[in-house]
Design a protein around this motif. Structure first.
Motif, PDB file in Angstrom:
ATOM      1  N   SER A 189      46.267  25.897  32.658  1.00 47.61           N
ATOM      2  CA  SER A 189      45.144  25.911  33.586  1.00 47.61           C
ATOM      3  C   SER A 189      45.192  24.650  34.424  1.00 47.61           C
ATOM      4  O   SER A 189      45.551  23.584  33.939  1.00 47.61           O
ATOM      5  CB  SER A 189      43.815  25.957  32.833  1.00 47.61           C
ATOM      6  OG  SER A 189      43.676  27.180  32.174  1.00 47.61           O
TER       7      SER A 189
ATOM      8  N   SER B 118      43.083  27.124  27.526  1.00 50.01           N
ATOM      9  CA  SER B 118      44.524  27.110  27.778  1.00 50.01           C
ATOM     10  C   SER B 118      45.154  25.956  27.023  1.00 50.01           C
ATOM     11  O   SER B 118      44.606  24.859  26.985  1.00 50.01           O
ATOM     12  CB  SER B 118      44.784  26.941  29.276  1.00 50.01           C
ATOM     13  OG  SER B 118      46.160  26.798  29.497  1.00 50.01           O
TER      14      SER B 118
ATOM     15  N   THR C 194      40.859  34.146  31.782  1.00 52.45           N
ATOM     16  CA  THR C 194      41.911  33.633  30.895  1.00 52.45           C
ATOM     17  C   THR C 194      41.883  34.352  29.558  1.00 52.45           C
ATOM     18  O   THR C 194      42.942  34.710  29.017  1.00 52.45           O
ATOM     19  CB  THR C 194      41.759  32.110  30.710  1.00 52.45           C
ATOM     20  OG1 THR C 194      41.848  31.476  31.988  1.00 52.45           O
ATOM     21  CG2 THR C 194      42.834  31.555  29.798  1.00 52.45           C
TER      22      THR C 194
END
Length: 179
Positions: A158, A173, A124
């Motif tokens: 996410s 996220s 991420t």
């Protein structure tokens, strides 16, 4: 579930849903269908690209893509940036740590949950840097030099099967897709 229909049908359903007033559409990013009787799982990114061209206002999202085994984070950043451009800014990148059903196809084995969550956090971070347009060289579990994305970054989300401590580690996220 996108595994129950072929790609042409999915695009048609998306267009019909937009006409009916839906404002958000998602596609699972599965390699395999849940059941063999479902046939096959169309490639989510191609279907979403077609839906982006066939619709005008609905937001689109992956539900969800695992950026750690089947796909390298740099490839996910490229796909997400491309889809964001094709959709005119309507794309949301849903990320998750994957499921053995879909990720085993690489032959790399199935890591335990803590390792998958750590891999997701790292992936991420890489994706966010790339889709912002930053040129990076990354050293970690995932290494390499990569080029920036389109400069039109999608929002990211996410997915977590539960709000357990292991899953909360992905809180980098801003959005969560809880299932």
């Amino acid at each position: 579930m996108t595994e129950q229909s072929g790609p042409r049908e999915l695009v048609g359903y998306a267009v019909s849903a937009e006409r009916a007033g839906f404002d958000f559409e998602v596609s699972s990013d599965h390699f395999s269908p849940w059941l063999t009787s479902q046939g096959h799982a169309p490639y989510a990114w191609t279907v979403l690209g077609a839906v982006a061209q066939a619709t005008e206002r609905v937001e689109l999202a992956t539900y969800v893509t695992c950026p750690t085994q089947r796909y390298h984070p740099a490839v996910v950043a490229q796909k997400a940036s491309t889809l964001q451009v094709l959709s005119g800014g309507r794309f949301i990148l849903g990320l998750g740590s994957g499921e053995n059903l879909n990720e085993h196809v690489t032959g790399e084995g199935w890591p335990p949950i803590a390792q998958r969550q750590d891999m997701l956090v790292e992936a991420t971070m890489i994706i966010k840097k790339l889709i912002s347009g930053e040129l990076i060289t990354w050293e970690g579990t995932t290494s390499g030099s990569t080029r920036p994305g389109s400069g039109m970054p999608p929002r990211t989300a996410s997915r977590s099967a539960s709000p357990s401590p292991e899953n909360r580690r992905c809180s980098s996220s801003p959005h969560w897709l809880i299932t």
